[in-house]
Write an enzyme that holds these catalytic residues in place. Sequence first.
Site, short mmCIF file in Angstrom:
data_model
loop_
_atom_site.label_atom_id
_atom_site.label_comp_id
_atom_site.label_asym_id
_atom_site.label_seq_id
_atom_site.Cartn_x
_atom_site.Cartn_y
_atom_site.Cartn_z
N ASN A 1 61.64 33.56 64.00
CA ASN A 1 61.65 33.00 62.64
C ASN A 1 60.75 33.79 61.70
O ASN A 1 61.24 34.53 60.84
CB ASN A 1 61.24 31.52 62.70
CG ASN A 1 61.48 30.81 61.39
OD1 ASN A 1 61.67 31.44 60.36
ND2 ASN A 1 61.47 29.51 61.41
N ASP A 2 59.45 33.66 61.89
CA ASP A 2 58.54 34.29 60.93
C ASP A 2 58.68 35.81 60.89
O ASP A 2 58.49 36.42 59.85
CB ASP A 2 57.10 33.91 61.28
CG ASP A 2 56.88 32.41 61.13
OD1 ASP A 2 57.52 31.81 60.25
OD2 ASP A 2 56.08 31.85 61.90
#
Lengths: 474, 102
Positions: free
Chosen positions: A400-401
């Site tokens: 995600n990040d």
Amino acid sequence: MELNLLTLCYLIGSITFIVGLKMLSHPESARKGNLVAAFGMAISIIGTIFLYQENGEGLHNYEWIFSALIVGTIIGVLAAKKVKMTAMPELVSLFNGMGGACAALISIIEFKHITHHFSIASVAAPLTEVPYATYLSIFAGLIIGSVSFAGSIIAWGKLNGSIKDFSFKGQQVFNIVLFVFAIALSAYLIVNLTADTLPLFYVVLVASLVYGVLFVLPIGGADMPVVISLLNSFTGVAAACGGFLYNNQVMLTGGILVGAAGTLLTILMCKAMNRSLLNVLIGSFGASSGGTQQAVTGSYKEIALSDAAVCMSYANKVIIVPGYGLAVAQAQHICHELEKILEEKGVDVKYAIHPVAGRMPGHMNVLLAEADVDYDKLLEMEAANDEFKQTDVVLILGANDVVNPAAKTDPASPIYGMPILEVEQAKTVIVNKRSMKPGYAGIENALFFQPKTSMLFGDAKAALQKLVAEIKSM
Amino acid sequence: METILNYLHQHINIIYIVVLSIFLGIEVIGRVPSVLHTPLMSGANAIHGVVIIGAIIVMGRVEMGNYAALIIGFLAVLLGTLNVVGGFVVTDRMLEMFKKKK
């Protein structure tokens, strides 16, 4: 004669540690380097057991020493062989904690040993025959060892999910006060040790343990690798304190080497995440970000399994971006299967590895290597970013990040400036996640709302199994 | 002040070892690729298990019959062994995986 031989053993030990570390930092020689260091360690340990002498007298209590060595070896080998690849970071942390505890216990016994006569004769005068430097080594070993032990156990618990983040108001201040208290009390004791002040030694021990716990507790799970690496270098210094105590060269070189190398490694890890060490230790992600971030709004679209299967099998080039979700779901083997099926259909499949994907730097490489993924298929970040433009489908598995475009576009974002995988340059992005919940940094990801992105919800392993079945039946 | 200078003089060998080891430690892993961060950390973790030597010395000097010290020493040797053996085996297992793909 024996002592000269022992000195030679220690010299060999020190050299193998240096050579081993050097070889460990190059991919081709890494495995041999580990063995070289292990060999030197064995020589040093065996040498100590049989050759060590003090005032012309050898060691005794062999039955105790050997039983501890044998039990420790059996447990250590079993734990190291049995552990799942995903649980590797926890185990390293646990072993590190054992080393810290060992250093602290040595300090406790030595302290009891040299203050022994206090309790017998109840002498109230400070000891003069024991030099301050000895006490200094004992206290330093005690404090650093206990902090490392307590911190590593907390890090271990956090990584396996049994301990949650915890912080209270004013914790930073409390920590600093506690730390200064432990140091100040030690300094006081070193100078003013009497029979009455002896029990205060244990106050230092408890304060150090509590400090270790509170030091690691508020730090977020994704920063644990950095913390473990830091605690690793702490334990190195604690071992070196033992080296001072016994005037033992191999403990000194081994400990200090690890202390220095560990500190540098910690800084390198922080750099890979584009953060400073201080930032990792003090500020937790998300806590400091104000409300000024660009709001992420819009709607995302889901993709059906069959559509995802079609999309990928007719692509020319697919890049898979693995993340923590893949590790948690243990989906590395099925992921490799997907890669093989797609290759059979003539699709070019690669993996893009972000340096801090997963829970440890290099975590993804270890996992994919376990599943027999070809080394040449793993692209490092820069290489991957060059290839995304010619890529038809990017499949993100639980990352995600590390793919959040806010790191490039939004200066208010807490992850702004972190190098990311620029997946949005590909034609289509398929994201497999369990839900729309934000990743570790606690921020929304604009990528998921872009028109070219579609979501494939579900556990990475289950979703991949279905995807493989779907592609097979096509 | 004089005690400090005296101390420096008496232990100058040790101080040389420490200073040089610090530089060596930094130099030796200077350009490690990020792929190797985890195995390197794990390998370094095993190396600081050298603290076990201290535990063995402590253990070997305890007078027979002093059970409190014997038990603590036993624990220290046990934990140190875990650190050394477990550390090297885990590192080897990690690196083994890197090797076989080719």
